[in-house]
Design a protein around this motif. Structure first.
Motif, PDB file in Angstrom:
ATOM      1  N   THR A 167      35.917  38.377  47.654  1.00  0.00           N
ATOM      2  CA  THR A 167      35.103  39.250  48.497  1.00  0.00           C
ATOM      3  C   THR A 167      35.980  40.277  49.182  1.00  0.00           C
ATOM      4  O   THR A 167      37.153  40.028  49.469  1.00  0.00           O
ATOM      5  CB  THR A 167      34.369  38.453  49.603  1.00  0.00           C
ATOM      6  N   THR A 168      35.392  41.430  49.458  1.00  0.00           N
ATOM      7  CA  THR A 168      36.070  42.458  50.245  1.00  0.00           C
ATOM      8  C   THR A 168      35.014  43.465  50.699  1.00  0.00           C
ATOM      9  O   THR A 168      33.838  43.346  50.353  1.00  0.00           O
ATOM     10  CB  THR A 168      37.192  43.146  49.437  1.00  0.00           C
ATOM     11  N   SER A 169      35.447  44.459  51.468  1.00  0.00           N
ATOM     12  CA  SER A 169      34.514  45.497  51.908  1.00  0.00           C
ATOM     13  C   SER A 169      34.362  46.572  50.833  1.00  0.00           C
ATOM     14  O   SER A 169      35.165  46.649  49.893  1.00  0.00           O
ATOM     15  CB  SER A 169      35.011  46.134  53.210  1.00  0.00           C
ATOM     16  N   THR A 170      33.360  47.423  51.005  1.00  0.00           N
ATOM     17  CA  THR A 170      33.045  48.452  49.999  1.00  0.00           C
ATOM     18  C   THR A 170      34.257  49.303  49.646  1.00  0.00           C
ATOM     19  O   THR A 170      34.538  49.566  48.468  1.00  0.00           O
ATOM     20  CB  THR A 170      31.916  49.365  50.533  1.00  0.00           C
ATOM     21  N   ALA A 171      35.014  49.691  50.652  1.00  0.00           N
ATOM     22  CA  ALA A 171      36.140  50.606  50.427  1.00  0.00           C
ATOM     23  C   ALA A 171      37.261  49.981  49.609  1.00  0.00           C
ATOM     24  O   ALA A 171      38.054  50.710  48.985  1.00  0.00           O
ATOM     25  CB  ALA A 171      36.702  51.074  51.767  1.00  0.00           C
ATOM     26  N   ASN A 172      37.326  48.656  49.551  1.00  0.00           N
ATOM     27  CA  ASN A 172      38.454  47.988  48.902  1.00  0.00           C
ATOM     28  C   ASN A 172      38.119  47.366  47.555  1.00  0.00           C
ATOM     29  O   ASN A 172      38.981  46.712  46.955  1.00  0.00           O
ATOM     30  CB  ASN A 172      39.010  46.884  49.817  1.00  0.00           C
ATOM     31  N   VAL A 173      36.907  47.579  47.056  1.00  0.00           N
ATOM     32  CA  VAL A 173      36.489  46.916  45.815  1.00  0.00           C
ATOM     33  C   VAL A 173      37.419  47.256  44.655  1.00  0.00           C
ATOM     34  O   VAL A 173      37.956  46.367  43.970  1.00  0.00           O
ATOM     35  CB  VAL A 173      35.027  47.271  45.462  1.00  0.00           C
ATOM     36  N   GLY A 174      37.641  48.540  44.395  1.00  0.00           N
ATOM     37  CA  GLY A 174      38.506  48.952  43.298  1.00  0.00           C
ATOM     38  C   GLY A 174      39.936  48.485  43.491  1.00  0.00           C
ATOM     39  O   GLY A 174      40.618  48.076  42.533  1.00  0.00           O
ATOM     40  N   TRP A 175      40.401  48.538  44.718  1.00  0.00           N
ATOM     41  CA  TRP A 175      41.770  48.148  45.051  1.00  0.00           C
ATOM     42  C   TRP A 175      42.006  46.672  44.759  1.00  0.00           C
ATOM     43  O   TRP A 175      43.035  46.279  44.213  1.00  0.00           O
ATOM     44  CB  TRP A 175      42.008  48.484  46.522  1.00  0.00           C
ATOM     45  N   VAL A 176      41.030  45.810  45.097  1.00  0.00           N
ATOM     46  CA  VAL A 176      41.153  44.375  44.858  1.00  0.00           C
ATOM     47  C   VAL A 176      41.049  44.067  43.360  1.00  0.00           C
ATOM     48  O   VAL A 176      41.736  43.180  42.853  1.00  0.00           O
ATOM     49  CB  VAL A 176      40.090  43.605  45.668  1.00  0.00           C
ATOM     50  N   LYS A 177      40.215  44.811  42.639  1.00  0.00           N
ATOM     51  CA  LYS A 177      40.141  44.634  41.183  1.00  0.00           C
ATOM     52  C   LYS A 177      41.495  44.924  40.538  1.00  0.00           C
ATOM     53  O   LYS A 177      41.897  44.260  39.575  1.00  0.00           O
ATOM     54  CB  LYS A 177      39.071  45.550  40.582  1.00  0.00           C
ATOM     55  N   ALA A 178      42.199  45.900  41.085  1.00  0.00           N
ATOM     56  CA  ALA A 178      43.512  46.247  40.544  1.00  0.00           C
ATOM     57  C   ALA A 178      44.530  45.119  40.728  1.00  0.00           C
ATOM     58  O   ALA A 178      45.523  45.043  39.997  1.00  0.00           O
ATOM     59  CB  ALA A 178      44.032  47.528  41.198  1.00  0.00           C
ATOM     60  N   LEU A 179      44.293  44.241  41.686  1.00  0.00           N
ATOM     61  CA  LEU A 179      45.169  43.082  41.872  1.00  0.00           C
ATOM     62  C   LEU A 179      44.913  42.007  40.817  1.00  0.00           C
ATOM     63  O   LEU A 179      45.729  41.100  40.649  1.00  0.00           O
ATOM     64  CB  LEU A 179      44.961  42.471  43.262  1.00  0.00           C
ATOM     65  N   GLY A 180      43.767  42.103  40.130  1.00  0.00           N
ATOM     66  CA  GLY A 180      43.477  41.150  39.063  1.00  0.00           C
ATOM     67  C   GLY A 180      42.152  40.430  39.170  1.00  0.00           C
ATOM     68  O   GLY A 180      41.802  39.640  38.289  1.00  0.00           O
TER      69      GLY A 180
END
Length: 335
Positions: free
Chosen positions: A175-188
């Motif tokens: 889970t994360t906030s809207t602004a961080n969705v793509g950023w967290v996907k990049a972590l894997g």
């Protein structure tokens, strides 16, 4: 030496920079000149007194729970470190104090710093990486192909846990906030739940493991997404009787923890799920394994901001706000 201290517990306590005696070196210790330390949610909880029954520190207390630095001196019984070694560590929880120019740490809690990281990057890892390791490798014994849900993927533990779980071959949701969705996907992360628009408890099903770092509501609702035989692991509580026994806590405190965790343990049992509370322990051996993963590129540190030593109160406030992406680091030894 200069250090950041608290003189009492409380929600309005800010702490101060002052003089403290340089640590006494035991035979099994290394004395480390601290270059950088990271700020953890644990530091803010210790400052407010949330852990004073479990961790009865003597005040005034030097805060700080992990570090990177250079070995200055070794105790008579230490043979695998020498002055000049660049190291990182999470000190034993009864000997914290990394917001200082020097700290003495038991050699068994220390590892050589990853060669591909700066001191700032290395300082960001020990507590969160050991937490992720002990939750996913030790407690969950995560296996390739299993599904794991990691709460708060953009937080300090979450950013490392996602990477570790992917290295172990798992399917990862977070889970994360809207602004961080793509950023967290990049972590894997394979699936990212935007908690501002989605409900993880209705979106996810049949998970093997949940790593919870949030509150009571999220903990209870995590049971809904686990399959029978699954494992609910919490690093934010409530502590269990097993934890109390391992810590050799006094009988009255054991009973308090038994009552605090009775609800979630009962609900987990009804669901056919195991509930475990993980309170991270220092381990130089595990840190050395984490070093190998960092040097291979499987895990990379994520740093939100670096604060100067004089601005530790601001660094603590930033972590307490919950808005940090990854870790907040304090530079102790100026370059």
């Amino acid at each position: 030496m200069k250090a950041f201290l608290i003189d009492r517990y409380g929600k309005k306590v800010t702490g101060r920079i002052g003089d403290a005696p340089q640590p006494t070196l035991r035979d099994d210790d290394v004395l480390i000149r601290v270059h950088a330390a990271s700020v953890n949610a644990l530091d803010t909880k210790i400052r407010t007194g949330e852990f004073k029954l479990i961790l009865p520190y003597r005040l005034p207390l030097v805060l700080g729970n992990d570090l990177a630095g250079t070995v200055v001196k070794v105790g008579a019984g230490v043979h695998h470190f020498k002055p000049g070694d660049e190291v990182y560590a999470r000190p034993d929880d009864d000997r914290i104090g990394t917001f200082a120019e020097f700290i003495a740490v038991n050699a068994s809690s220390v590892a050589l710093k990853p060669g591909n990281l700066t001191m700032m990057e290395a300082a960001s890892l020990p507590l969160v990486a050991l937490t992720a390791w002990q939750a996913l490798v030790e407690s969950a014994q995560l296996k390739p192909g299993q599904k794991v849900f990691i709460q708060a993927g953009s937080g300090g533990v979450g950013t490392v846990a996602i990477q570790l779980a992917k290295y172990l071959g798992s399917f990862v949701a977070t889970t994360t906030s809207t602004a961080n969705v793509g950023w967290v996907k990049a972590l894997g992360a394979d699936v990212v739940i935007d908690y501002k628009q989605q409900d993880f408890a209705t979106e996810l099903r049949d998970y093997d493991v949940v790593l919870n770092s949030l509150g009571k509501n999220e903990l209870t609702r995590s049971l809904q997404i686990l399959k029978p035989g699954g494992h609910l692991i919490s690093i934010s509580g409530p502590p269990t009787p097993a934890f109390a026994a391992a810590r050799r806590l006094a009988w009255p405190l054991k009973q308090v923890l038994r009552l605090l965790s009775r609800g979630i343990r009962s609900k987990a049992k009804q669901k056919g799920v195991t509930y475990t509370f993980v309170f991270m322990q220092a381990s130089g051996q595990q840190l050395a394994e984490i070093t190998s993963l960092v040097e291979s590129g499987a895990i990379r540190p994520v740093i939100d901001r670096v604060f100067p030593f004089q601005e530790i109160p601001g660094a603590l406030a930033h972590v307490e706000s919950g808005r940090a992406k990854g870790k907040v680091v304090v530079e102790i030894l100026e370059r």
